[in-house]
Design a protein around this motif. Structure first.
Motif, PDB file in Angstrom:
ATOM      1  N   GLU A 353       0.853  -1.189   0.000  1.00 20.16           N
ATOM      2  CA  GLU A 353       0.000   0.000   0.000  1.00 20.16           C
ATOM      3  C   GLU A 353       0.888   1.237   0.000  1.00 20.16           C
ATOM      4  N   SER A 500      -7.164   1.098  -0.560  1.00 20.83           N
ATOM      5  CA  SER A 500      -7.110   1.952   0.624  1.00 20.83           C
ATOM      6  C   SER A 500      -7.922   3.243   0.460  1.00 20.83           C
ATOM      7  N   CYS A 501      -7.686   3.995  -0.599  1.00 24.38           N
ATOM      8  CA  CYS A 501      -8.415   5.253  -0.781  1.00 24.38           C
ATOM      9  C   CYS A 501      -9.823   4.969  -1.315  1.00 24.38           C
ATOM     10  N   ARG A 543      -4.373   9.015  -3.219  1.00 28.97           N
ATOM     11  CA  ARG A 543      -3.030   9.159  -2.680  1.00 28.97           C
ATOM     12  C   ARG A 543      -1.943   8.923  -3.725  1.00 28.97           C
TER      13      ARG A 543
ATOM     14  N   SER B  47      -6.794   7.383   4.355  1.00 27.85           N
ATOM     15  CA  SER B  47      -7.490   6.497   3.423  1.00 27.85           C
ATOM     16  C   SER B  47      -8.920   6.894   3.092  1.00 27.85           C
TER      17      SER B  47
END
Lengths: 592, 238
Positions: A353, A500-501, A543, B47
């Motif tokens: 990640e 994750s995002c 990200r 996140s």
């Protein structure tokens, strides 16, 4: 497989949690898969909970928690493979082995799996079977391969039989053709190993840094960040030890140029890493090699041994005071690990990640120590700059993009392979070189890049115009761009997102569904508007590069091929997706 | 003592210790920035992406930004509002968030933020997530279909010897929260309560115990989320 078998492997890595990738790879190599019942044992040894071990195992698509077959066949589902007839090959493998895709045969002899681009786009259809590469597959070849597998023939013997070679030591060249189609002045050229290292060790690290800065060398991984500046950040960090990491995880579909460098010019890379280490005061180099290129590991390892024998690696190299070693870290299947901080996480045995920044790797990277991550091609430029000088290097290319660039050209062209070009070449010139006819589109820099149309073919390949890490996929006029290419790319990002995002995890699928709706003739102008606004949001709010560019296949086709969408969209603000007749069909049938 | 820096939030000058987390500093100064994965004192997860703000014109997550001299921060404008709303809507369709049937209604941060951002119906189609509910452990269960993958439980809830009880499984669309059954079975009632309280949605549920406060009288039933932070801001202005 017993507890003591696992413990033996754990012991080999001193129960080090940062070597979890190696531990898991070794377990899988030896026993075929990583049973869940051992997560606890592994965790206890390295000081992690079984949940944490599971995190790593389930993140990478080459890790299996159930038997994956004595012969495990992976077929690339990328666009170039599909264009080259992958579906027929899959059908044949499926029929001959009795496996559906992503399953294992009942007798556990065969496993047949899909995987993203394996770096063989110049010789697709290709397959990875037990870490060995089979290229230019035909139905006939598949039949022969499966016949040999049914007789339990060792994989190397199968390669030799199919590709008619008796040279075991030359197996990597038997499996994979280099396809170097154009050599250049910087990279695909003669080099005497160790020459630039010896020259560098006679200079101050400051002088070398100055030379690299002056050369205007920029990162070849796609982002184009000045290498000298990146190194300088790391020199400023006082912490020790420092690490030089080579990113050999070229996962962008359609890219295979690092494969050619690693196979033919590993000395350029090793020397580049040693020089980088000397400049930055780093004594450890790590090559993060993508799992797909496992077949190169032993070859590279033997080259490293040679370096040690010649005192180019190890203690006090070539009679200086400088120590340097290089080890190879294998990945286990994940595109996002090409992002430098995800790569670092992966090297530490975690799920790949991308990290939040700050802190930056230059101050807090691998095992929280100062780390510089450079692409294979970037590091391979370094020895040449040292030997010939930064002015020589700048004599190639354009003002802002010094030097040469390796392109991986593939798809609908007569001459696919690796080309070393000077920055500044136009797409038209490139197409001529690649021997194309009737080109509809060029995918510059792979799915995360741009899909451009004929109107843009006079643009230049360089950081100031069309930047690319190397992938150039040529799409002929016979293809349906929106049906075949764009959904394939979107599926790739959906599968490869780390999750994750929120926007990256969720919105890519919805954008793909909107495309499906448009392709079904139900699209409205609002759908295009939505896709554009989601693309903008993804760009701004995710990200890492994957999430930021995941909708590029849609955004760039909307921009450069508006007519394809206009043909499908009847300019309506609203079309009901609800079909009353269809919805009440059951009722009609019963009441009739 | 760290160096103090001066910068602006929504045009007002703020002074804070250099290198402090922007989200925390904003909150301390009365600016509420919505966030679902942030926990003060813990390493940011970055996140959920809700805390996006503009720093010198560029959109960045406040939770991963450190305050520095002269930075200009905008916490609210039309673009940011739309961005946050879209992300919240994405969360709503990614999982199953049927508030009227959820134990967490009224103390759920996601629900409260949806009200705050005036979400009527999401612009995405519902996906009707179908993940397995993990209920093998005697005292705690995970309703994974409500999870927004904020990692709060992973980061904050550890066993006595510091190991992660919660973890992720798989990646991308298939990403889900799991727990180490052995370690989870050893959790005390207080541990489980803390895990449940930390969860911003209704994923972590303590078994065999009802909620003390009935729906309608809970935290966000009385006051909107962020109200306590913004109140502070008004006081300062007086």
């Amino acid at each position: 497989m017993t507890n003591s078998d696992i413990q033996e492997i754990l012991g080999k890595y001193n129960n080090d949690r940062f070597r979890l990738m190696d531990i898991l790879l070794d377990i899988q190599d030896k026993y075929g898969y990583i049973p869940k019942k051992f997560f606890n044992l592994i965790g206890q040894a390295v000081g992690l909970s079984s949940a944490k071990v599971e995190e790593t195992v389930t993140f990478y698509h080459f890790f299996h928690t159930s038997p994956k077959g004595k012969y495990t066949i992976y077929l690339n589902d990328g666009i170039v493979a599909t264009m080259k007839g992958r579906d027929n090959i899959l059908k044949q493998f499926s029929e001959q082995t009795g496996c559906q895709i992503n399953s294992v045969s009942k007798d556990e002899k065969f496993g047949l799996f899909s995987t993203p681009c394996i770096g063989m786009s110049d010789q697709e259809p290709a397959a990875i079977i037990n870490k060995h590469i089979f290229t230019n597959l035909t139905v006939e070849k598949v039949n022969r391969i499966v016949r040999l597998m049914k007789k339990d023939t060792p994989i190397q013997k199968i390669i030799q039989t199919i590709y008619e070679s008796d040279k075991v030591q030359n197996l990597i060249h038997t499996m994979v053709t280099d396809n170097i189609k154009k050599t250049g002045s910087v990279l695909l050229n003669k080099y005497k190993r160790g020459s630039a290292v010896k020259k560098s060790l006679n200079k101050n690290p400051e002088e070398i840094l100055e030379e690299i800065k002056n050369s205007n060398l920029r990162g070849r991984g796609g982002a184009g960040f000045p290498t000298g500046t990146k190194w300088e950040f790391c020199t400023k960090s006082k912490q020790k030890p420092k690490f030089i990491v080579c990113n050999a995880d070229e996962g962008e579909p359609g890219t295979f140029k690092d494969r050619v460098l690693l196979t033919n010019y590993p000395e350029l890379l090793f020397d580049g890493m040693i020089i980088a280490g000397y400049t930055l005061g780093a004594e450890h180099g790590i090559i993060y090699l993508r799992y797909e290129y496992s077949y190169l590991k032993n070859f590279l390892q033997s080259k490293l041994e040679q370096y040690k024998k010649e005192n180019l690696l190890g203690k006090k190299i070539v009679n200086s005071d400088f120590n340097f070693d290089i080890r190879i870290q294998l990945g286990a299947g994940s595109y996002v690990c090409g992002e430098e901080t995800a790569l670092i996480e992966s090297m530490e045995g975690k799920r790949g990640e991308p990290r939040n920044r700050p802190p930056f790797p230059a101050s807090c990277g691998y095992v929280n120590k100062p780390t510089t991550v450079n692409n294979v091609e970037t590091l391979s430029c370094v020895p040449k700059i040292i030997n010939h000088g930064s002015e020589w290097f700048k004599s190639f290319g354009t003002e802002e993009s010094a030097g040469t660039k390796l392109l991986s050209i593939c798809g609908d062209c007569g001459n696919s392979g690796v080309f070393e070009i000077e920055f500044g070449m136009t797409i038209n010139e490139m197409l001529e070189m690649a021997d194309t006819i009737e080109t509809q589109a060029v995918v510059v820099a792979g799915p995360s890049g741009k899909i451009i149309s004929e109107n843009e073919f006079n643009r230049k390949i360089c950081f100031e115009d069309l930047a690319t890490a190397g992938a150039m996929i040529i799409i002929g006029k016979q293809r349906n761009l929106l049906e075949e290419v764009v959904p394939n790319f979107l599926d790739f990002f959906i599968d490869e997102s780390c999750g994750s995002c929120t926007p990256c995890r969720v919105i890519t699928t919805h954008a793909k569904n909107r495309l499906k709706k448009i392709l079904a003739g139900k699209g409205t102008t609002k759908d295009l508007k939505d896709i554009k606004s989601w693309g903008n949001l993804m760009q701004k709010s995710n990200r890492c590069g994957l999430g930021k560019t995941a909708l590029n296949p849609l955004l760039t086709t909307i921009k450069f091929f508006p007519e394809l969408y206009e043909r499908l969209i009847k300019d309506k603000e609203y079309i009901s997706e609800f079909n009353l007749e269809k919805a009440t069909a059951d009722y009609e049938k019963i009441t009739k | 003592m760290s160096k103090k820096v001066k910068f602006t939030i929504d045009g007002n000058e703020i002074s804070a210790e250099e290198g402090k987390n922007l989200l925390d500093v904003a909150c301390e100064n009365g600016y509420y920035i919505p966030a679902l994965c942030h926990m003060k004192g813990h390493k940011p997860a970055g996140s959920c992406r809700l805390c996006n703000v503009k720093v010198n014109g560029r959109i960045m997550t406040a939770c991963t930004t450190l305050v520095s001299e002269g930075m200009e921060v905008i916490t609210e404008d039309e673009e940011l509002a739309e961005l946050r709303k879209t992300i919240l809507e994405a969360m709503f369709v990614d999982g199953n968030h049927f508030c009227p049937a959820c134990e967490k209604s009224g103390v759920c941060d996601l629900q409260a933020l949806a009200y705050k951002h005036k979400i009527m119906s999401p612009k995405f189609k519902y996906e009707f997530s179908n993940k397995k509910v993990e209920a093998e452990v005697p005292k705690i269960m995970l309703e994974k279909n409500r999870c927004i993958l904020c990692k709060k439980c992973i980061r904050a809830i550890k066993s006595k010897d510091g190991k992660n009880i919660f973890g992720f499984k798989a990646r991308g669309k298939k990403l889900e929260i799991t727990m180490d059954e052995e370690l989870a079975a050893q959790m005390t009632d207080e541990d489980i309560q803390r895990a449940m309280d930390i969860c911003p949605v209704g994923t972590i549920i303590k078994k065999e115990k009802g909620f003390k406060i009935p729906i309608g009288k809970r935290k966000y039933d009385k006051k909107p989320i962020g109200d306590n932070v913004e109140k502070h801001k008004e006081k300062e202005k007086d």
